[in-house]
Scaffold this motif. Sequence first.
Motif, mmCIF file in Angstrom:
data_model
loop_
_atom_site.group_PDB
_atom_site.id
_atom_site.type_symbol
_atom_site.label_atom_id
_atom_site.label_comp_id
_atom_site.label_asym_id
_atom_site.label_seq_id
_atom_site.Cartn_x
_atom_site.Cartn_y
_atom_site.Cartn_z
ATOM 1 N N VAL A 44 3.383 1.030 5.591
ATOM 2 C CA VAL A 44 2.463 -0.089 5.699
ATOM 3 C C VAL A 44 3.267 -1.363 5.496
ATOM 4 O O VAL A 44 3.964 -1.506 4.487
ATOM 5 C CB VAL A 44 1.333 0.007 4.659
ATOM 6 C CG1 VAL A 44 0.515 -1.271 4.636
ATOM 7 C CG2 VAL A 44 0.450 1.216 4.959
ATOM 8 N N VAL A 45 3.183 -2.259 6.441
ATOM 9 C CA VAL A 45 4.051 -3.431 6.462
ATOM 10 C C VAL A 45 3.205 -4.699 6.495
ATOM 11 O O VAL A 45 2.310 -4.822 7.342
ATOM 12 C CB VAL A 45 4.977 -3.387 7.690
ATOM 13 C CG1 VAL A 45 5.861 -4.619 7.738
ATOM 14 C CG2 VAL A 45 5.814 -2.118 7.677
ATOM 15 N N ALA A 66 -11.489 2.772 12.347
ATOM 16 C CA ALA A 66 -12.000 1.436 12.021
ATOM 17 C C ALA A 66 -11.738 1.049 10.559
ATOM 18 O O ALA A 66 -11.453 -0.112 10.266
ATOM 19 C CB ALA A 66 -13.492 1.365 12.323
ATOM 20 N N ASP A 67 -11.812 2.002 9.641
ATOM 21 C CA ASP A 67 -11.612 1.632 8.231
ATOM 22 C C ASP A 67 -10.135 1.470 7.874
ATOM 23 O O ASP A 67 -9.813 0.996 6.776
ATOM 24 C CB ASP A 67 -12.275 2.649 7.298
ATOM 25 C CG ASP A 67 -11.641 4.031 7.351
ATOM 26 O OD1 ASP A 67 -12.185 4.948 6.738
ATOM 27 O OD2 ASP A 67 -10.600 4.189 8.022
ATOM 28 N N ARG A 68 -9.261 1.880 8.754
ATOM 29 C CA ARG A 68 -7.799 1.711 8.597
ATOM 30 C C ARG A 68 -7.232 2.390 7.359
ATOM 31 O O ARG A 68 -6.107 2.101 6.954
ATOM 32 C CB ARG A 68 -7.416 0.238 8.607
ATOM 33 C CG ARG A 68 -7.839 -0.475 9.860
ATOM 34 C CD ARG A 68 -7.237 -1.826 10.145
ATOM 35 N NE ARG A 68 -6.717 -2.551 9.032
ATOM 36 C CZ ARG A 68 -5.427 -2.865 8.895
ATOM 37 N NH1 ARG A 68 -4.533 -2.487 9.799
ATOM 38 N NH2 ARG A 68 -5.031 -3.564 7.838
ATOM 39 N N LYS A 69 -7.942 3.300 6.762
ATOM 40 C CA LYS A 69 -7.434 3.971 5.572
ATOM 41 C C LYS A 69 -6.526 5.141 5.907
ATOM 42 O O LYS A 69 -5.934 5.781 5.014
ATOM 43 C CB LYS A 69 -8.599 4.441 4.695
ATOM 44 C CG LYS A 69 -9.397 3.287 4.094
ATOM 45 C CD LYS A 69 -10.467 3.792 3.170
ATOM 46 C CE LYS A 69 -11.313 2.653 2.611
ATOM 47 N NZ LYS A 69 -10.520 1.736 1.773
ATOM 48 N N ASN A 112 -4.929 4.334 1.626
ATOM 49 C CA ASN A 112 -6.241 3.877 1.164
ATOM 50 C C ASN A 112 -6.272 2.418 0.747
ATOM 51 O O ASN A 112 -7.321 1.785 0.811
ATOM 52 C CB ASN A 112 -6.709 4.758 0.003
ATOM 53 C CG ASN A 112 -7.008 6.168 0.450
ATOM 54 O OD1 ASN A 112 -7.549 6.377 1.525
ATOM 55 N ND2 ASN A 112 -6.650 7.141 -0.373
ATOM 56 N N ASN A 113 -5.147 1.895 0.273
ATOM 57 C CA ASN A 113 -5.131 0.529 -0.254
ATOM 58 C C ASN A 113 -4.553 -0.483 0.726
ATOM 59 O O ASN A 113 -4.072 -1.538 0.309
ATOM 60 C CB ASN A 113 -4.333 0.494 -1.557
ATOM 61 C CG ASN A 113 -4.978 1.346 -2.634
ATOM 62 O OD1 ASN A 113 -6.201 1.407 -2.736
ATOM 63 N ND2 ASN A 113 -4.156 2.016 -3.426
ATOM 64 N N ILE A 114 -4.644 -0.201 1.995
ATOM 65 C CA ILE A 114 -4.075 -1.103 2.985
ATOM 66 C C ILE A 114 -4.794 -2.453 2.941
ATOM 67 O O ILE A 114 -6.012 -2.534 2.782
ATOM 68 C CB ILE A 114 -4.152 -0.482 4.393
ATOM 69 C CG1 ILE A 114 -3.333 -1.297 5.384
ATOM 70 C CG2 ILE A 114 -5.591 -0.298 4.841
ATOM 71 C CD1 ILE A 114 -3.129 -0.600 6.715
ATOM 72 N N ALA A 123 0.826 -1.191 0.000
ATOM 73 C CA ALA A 123 0.000 0.000 0.000
ATOM 74 C C ALA A 123 0.865 1.247 0.000
ATOM 75 O O ALA A 123 1.872 1.335 0.693
ATOM 76 C CB ALA A 123 -0.898 -0.008 1.233
ATOM 77 N N LYS A 124 0.425 2.243 -0.775
ATOM 78 C CA LYS A 124 1.144 3.509 -0.831
ATOM 79 C C LYS A 124 0.646 4.400 0.285
ATOM 80 O O LYS A 124 -0.523 4.380 0.634
ATOM 81 C CB LYS A 124 0.903 4.169 -2.190
ATOM 82 C CG LYS A 124 1.638 5.474 -2.368
ATOM 83 C CD LYS A 124 1.373 6.057 -3.743
ATOM 84 C CE LYS A 124 2.078 7.393 -3.903
ATOM 85 N NZ LYS A 124 1.838 7.985 -5.231
#
Lengths: 111, 112
Positions: B90-91, B66-69, B25-27, B2-3
């Motif tokens: 993001v790992v 909650a959405d983790r974005k 956003n893409n996690i 994810a970026k």
Amino acid sequence: DAGITQSPRHKVTETGTPVTLRCHQTENHRYMYWYRQDPGHGLRLIHYSYGVKDTDKGEVSDGYSVSRSKTEDFLLTLESATSSQTSVYFCAISEIDNEQFFGPGTRLTVL
Amino acid sequence: LAKTTQPISMDSYEGQEVNITCSHNNIATNDYITWYQQFPSQGPRFIIQGYKTKVTNEVASLFIPADRKSSTLSLPRVSLSDTAVYYCLVVPSGAGSYQLTFGKGTKLSVIP
């Protein structure tokens, strides 16, 4: 601090000469990494190792090779240094968790 | 991978709380959010990691909705010694080697 040393810490060399940077760890960690850091680019992964004699390419591997003959040592070689390889080089280590520990860095200048 | 997107720079006065927000956003479901700190002429140093809600340690707090974005790194009552570049990453979770993708980070300048 994690036991990571890099040598040399500073080096000035001329275009076309071979250069080897050494990373040494005393933590017995499995994974080792080489990054370069340039202004405006953040850190970029060059190569990494997931065990003795097991290595793989990172994002910017062209012009670099690595070797890992022992758990504690990870060597980065520039076969024929170019001015674009002037940078600060960081070694890092990690185990199976997600945290990477970084060395103090090597500042390389290629004239 | 994810970026991540974070502000290029921030200024703060000593003693203030600093919040640095990072969007990702893409996690993926199994990804963790990790923050590193880098002082001039030193290698990056891990400061905190979390998966969801809130994580706190002696250095910082990490808030993850909650959405983790996105996520927010909170540094309480900063001092001049907190001047550094802070990287949000993001790992992927799980064993094995991985490639940390460091962006340009957020350069925090603490003003007396």
